[in-house]
Motif scaffolding. Structure first.
Motif: not given
Length: 413
Positions: A130-132, A134-149, A165-172
């Protein structure tokens, strides 16, 4: 844990600034090869979570509504957590492009995710498909080009970065991988690190550490591995800092003492750093400890104040050069100075002193126990600052991350 030191004014490559901070020896020497291996390892995400205690930071800094905090960004947890102290502004700087992208992700998420539950799921649980969405719906549209890339791109083994963020980012990240290897090594030697999380009291934590963890550091293979400076790259410790951390002891002895503090000195119910170290993530229970920015009671403050944070891809000293005299009052250097030469330290403290208002505070950490500034920063500069010896010892004792030998506070006299 920091990657925001001093770099050439004309540095253009994203890794050139890190190289400038770390490389001190000829490239074909043993130490030079280690330094270059370290900068290679630091090309991507290093810290998904910062390892400095924000509760200690905010107490030491005595942040007021007029404060302008300048800090090294790292994983961004403390940058957002400082908002709970209600400063006027926060500037977060870093040389690592992955950390810049992570900080911007957290800021956009705070401002645009629809609820605390969505924010908690994204960064506390960090383990849901669900985080991915949410990213596509609420977060991605507000990114600058470098952050989006960055977030749309793939890591070194081909995984899409936002998928973490769908597979425990703290293991990365470099630190997440280091903790994973440490868990594997422990299990191969009959120790399950997660057992500490089942303790019901500090007394039981001590029993578990003495029974399961302490003997682990006496094993020959552990002593040999930790004697290799490259083995601690995953903790963000470059070759120069390795020597400061070890001091006159074997590294296995030092690491045992730091882990003992983490495991035994604080109630596991209140120490989210221990959950990250022994459980590779935050606890799933609602009562599990969390950094301030992820706590429900602070969520409205984080959302309302997120616009006060500025994230800059620049090193600390160069940022200060852009500021006028006596305009800043709170500086957080993490452990960056452990990496620096005397010339770089002098340059940094010259700019801090020039830009500092009366009563300004500087907070930093060191791998070793003592402050590293006397004898390295000119006396004329350092004499303007009051080193708070007793307070620094107290902050060191109470820092729940337990990694550092010293937490140091200087106040402009």
């Amino acid at each position: 844990m920091a990657i925001a030191l001093r770099s050439p004014k004309n540095a253009t490559s994203k890794n050139t600034a890190v190289q400038s901070a770390v490389h001190r020896h000829e490239h074909l020497s043993k130490q030079g090869l280690l330094e270059r291996a370290f900068t290679f390892a630091f090309r991507g995400l290093v810290y998904a979570q910062i390892w400095e205690d924000p509760a200690v930071d905010m107490e030491a800094l005595a942040i007021t509504p007029d404060s302008h905090v300048v800090t090294i960004a790292s994983g961004g947890c403390n940058v957002l957590s400082y908002l709970t102290a209600n400063p006027r502004a926060i500037t977060a700087v870093d040389l690592n492009t992955a950390h810049i992208a992570l900080n911007k992700l957290k800021l956009v998420a705070a401002r645009h995710l629809p609820s605390y539950e969505a924010f908690h799921r994204f960064f506390a649980t960090a383990n849901s498909r669900a985080n991915v969405m949410a990213y596509r719906t609420y977060i991605r549209p507000h990114f600058d080009e470098a952050t989006l890339a960055y977030w749309e791109g793939r890591d070194m083994i081909g995984r899409r970065r936002i998928g973490g963020f769908s597979k425990n980012v703290y293991k990365r990240g470099l630190l997440g991988n280091f903790i994973g290897v440490a868990h594997l090594l422990a299990r191969l030697n009959g120790v399950n690190p997660r057992v500490l999380l089942e303790a019901k009291s500090i007394e039981e934590q001590r029993e578990i550490f003495d029974r399961d963890f302490a003997p682990f550091f006496d094993k020959a293979v552990v002593k040999w591995i930790t004697d290799q400076p490259a083995s601690l790259f995953g903790l963000g410790i470059p070759p120069a800092q390795y020597d400061a951390l070890a001091g006159n002891e074997k590294m296995a002895v030092v690491l045992r003492a730091r882990l003992e503090k983490l495991a035994c000195d604080f109630d596991i119910k209140d120490n989210y750093f221990a959950w990250q170290a022994f459980g590779r993530g935050y606890g799933k229970d609602e009562a599990a400890p969390l950094p301030p920015y992820l706590q429900r009671d602070h969520h409205a403050e984080i959302v309302d104040r997120a616009e006060r944070i500025e994230v800059r891809h620049i090193n600390f000293t160069e940022y200060l050069r852009t500021k006028s005299d006596a305009t800043l009052d709170r500086y957080i250097l993490l452990d960056a100075q452990d990496w620096m030469t005397d010339e770089q330290l002098t340059d940094l403290w010259t700019e801090i002193t020039r830009t500092a208002k009366p009563g300004a505070r500087v907070l930093f950490r060191t791998a070793g126990i003592p402050t590293i500034l006397p004898g390295r920063v000119p006396d004329a500069t350092l004499a303007r600052w009051d080193y708070r010896t007793e307070e620094s010892r107290d902050y060191t004792k109470r820092d729940r991350s337990s990694i550092y030998g010293g937490v140091h506070l200087y106040v402009l006299a």
